[in-house]
Design an enzyme around this catalytic site. Structure first.
Site, PDB file in Angstrom:
ATOM      1  CE  LYS A 184      35.510  37.876  48.828  1.00 53.14           C
ATOM      2  NZ  LYS A 184      35.886  36.658  48.207  1.00 53.14           N
TER       3      LYS A 184
HETATM    4  C1  LIG Z   1      37.041  35.902  47.345  1.00 48.58           C
HETATM    5  C2  LIG Z   1      37.527  36.148  45.961  1.00 48.58           C
HETATM    6  C3  LIG Z   1      37.463  35.180  44.957  1.00 48.58           C
HETATM    7  C4  LIG Z   1      37.115  33.763  45.254  1.00 48.58           C
HETATM    8  O1  LIG Z   1      35.864  33.591  45.785  1.00 48.58           O
HETATM    9  P1  LIG Z   1      35.447  32.135  46.299  1.00 48.58           P
HETATM   10  O2  LIG Z   1      33.965  32.218  46.432  1.00 48.58           O
HETATM   11  O3  LIG Z   1      36.141  31.940  47.631  1.00 48.58           O
HETATM   12  O4  LIG Z   1      35.897  31.155  45.307  1.00 48.58           O
HETATM   13  C5  LIG Z   1      37.781  35.530  43.667  1.00 48.58           C
HETATM   14  N1  LIG Z   1      38.181  36.764  43.355  1.00 48.58           N
HETATM   15  C6  LIG Z   1      38.297  37.720  44.291  1.00 48.58           C
HETATM   16  C7  LIG Z   1      38.733  39.079  43.870  1.00 48.58           C
HETATM   17  C8  LIG Z   1      38.005  37.441  45.629  1.00 48.58           C
HETATM   18  O5  LIG Z   1      38.169  38.369  46.572  1.00 48.58           O
END
Ligand SMILES: *Cc1c(COP(=O)(O)O)cnc(C)c1O
Length: 385
Positions: A184
């Site tokens: 991210k």
């Molecule tokens: C990465 C992601 C999540 C989950 O995030 P985590 O921190 O790994 O739980 C949820 N929604 C979207 C759209 C994502 O890309």
């Protein structure tokens, strides 16, 4: 052709992050403690939110949000099919029923008209997902949620930082969940944050740590006491100070990361707009995307190859690529449990076949960016009809 493989989305960690983690490891406090509290405060200030709650993932943030808001068995929660599976899993985890809706053609964000049509007397919440970092149509969703008394819980896993008509994502709905997963825009390896109104966030805090009325830091630090009470059957999804150590420095670097992302996006869009075989991503008027992902759409009727082959050809040219996302209604669990057909959501199903995510991260050099552009151009030239 480039010599080495270009990673799709590596983390962007520097010496400051490493030193802060080491400092944490040498201290007497490695789990939720002073650095987590500082990270929450600095994150809230960055977003302009009243308060923030650090947890161990965006998935946990959404789970805790639904539980704290009292969403459970018999309730329905509306969200988009064009998302990562965990947005929908958390609805199942609290025992509620997910109600998926189709997306808008340009942004692939959930369609407010489809949301409105899906509202029933059992509906308790809406989870908009700001896909790829582009804000959802909050101008329609906020009044809709208000009118029907629904919780507005935003999945902002891609949307740090993003703005909707000048307002930061994280200051609009009742609760907003951010992700600090390894790929991210800001990472703590694993991690997440919730922003929202202080009263609701206090409930979330309770649900995020066993439902205990005082957290461990307060209990064991000098001014704390040994006494606590369990008031709800909470989860265990607190952030550690090791993660917060990463987050503090990632947050400080985020504005520079974003400037670099926007430069790369501008260069990609300039280059790809000249190719009629490709459709470039848009940023609607008044919106500021976090540009978590750069997603091209192929005009398949103008090409002799499909999307899978396109990605294979990129790989042969040493460029990592991916697809975001396989619509949730097409996965066996949801398809079978809720009897979805592929064409239950025709826009999502149709657009899915055309999606290609290209590398987009602050570590890309000018040469990397030109390598991606050259590889895409070469594939299009070789395989156009
Ligand atoms: C990465 C992601 C999540 C989950 O995030 P985590 O921190 O790994 O739980 C949820 N929604 C979207 C759209 C994502 O890309």
């Amino acid at each position: 052709m480039r010599e080495s493989f270009l990673s799709f989305s590596p983390p962007c960690l520097g010496e400051e992050e490493i030193a802060e983690v080491v400092d944490t490891l040498r201290s007497d406090w490695i789990t939720t403690g002073p650095k987590t509290r500082r990270f929450e405060k600095e994150f809230a200030r960055f977003i302009g939110a009243e308060e923030a709650l650090a947890v161990n993932s965006a998935t946990s943030a959404m789970l805790v949000g639904l539980a704290a808001a009292g969403v459970g068995p018999g309730d329905e929660v509306i969200t988009t099919t064009m998302t990562f599976c965990s947005t929908v899993h958390v609805i199942e985890h609290v025992g509620a029923t997910p109600v998926l809706v189709d997306v808008e053609r340009d942004t692939l964000n959930l369609d407010p008209a489809a949301v409105e049509a899906a509202i029933t007397p059992r509906t308790k919440a809406i989870i908009p997902v700001h896909l790829y970092g582009h804000p959802c149509d909050m101008g329609s969703l906020v009044p809709l949620a208000r009118k029907h008394g629904l919780l507005l819980l935003e999945d902002a896993a891609h949307a740090l930082p993003a703005r909707h008509l000048g307002r930061m994502i994280g200051t609009i709905g009742d609760l907003t969940a951010f992700s600090f997963y390894a790929t991210k825009n800001l990472t703590t390896a694993e991690g997440g944050m919730l922003t929202g109104a202080p009263e609701l966030l206090e409930k979330c805090r309770l649900w995020s740590l066993h439902g205990m009325s005082r957290d461990a830091y307060k209990r064991y630090s000098a001014e704390g006491s040994w006494y606590y009470e369990v008031v709800v059957p909470g989860f265990k999804c607190n952030m550690t100070d090791i993660q917060a150590a990463l987050g503090l420095h990632q947050l400080a670097r985020l504005p520079a990361f974003q400037r670099r992302r926007r430069e790369i996006v501008a260069r990609y869009t300039e280059a790809f707009s000249t190719l009629p075989e490709l459709e470039v991503p848009v940023e609607r008027e008044g919106m500021e995307s976090a540009w978590h992902l750069y997603v091209l759409r192929l005009h398949l009727q103008r090409l002799q190859i499909d999307r899978a082959r396109f990605i294979e050809e990129l790989r042969r040219r040493n460029i990592g690529a991916s697809v975001h996302f396989i619509p949730v209604h097409m996965h066996p669990y949801y398809r079978e449990r809720y009897h979805y057909a592929e064409e239950s959501f025709p826009t999502a199903a149709g657009e899915f076949r055309r999606l290609v995510s290209l590398p987009l991260h602050p570590r890309l050099t000018e040469e990397d960016v030109e390598d991606v552009i050259e590889a895409v151009g070469d594939i299009v030239t070789l395989h156009r009809r």
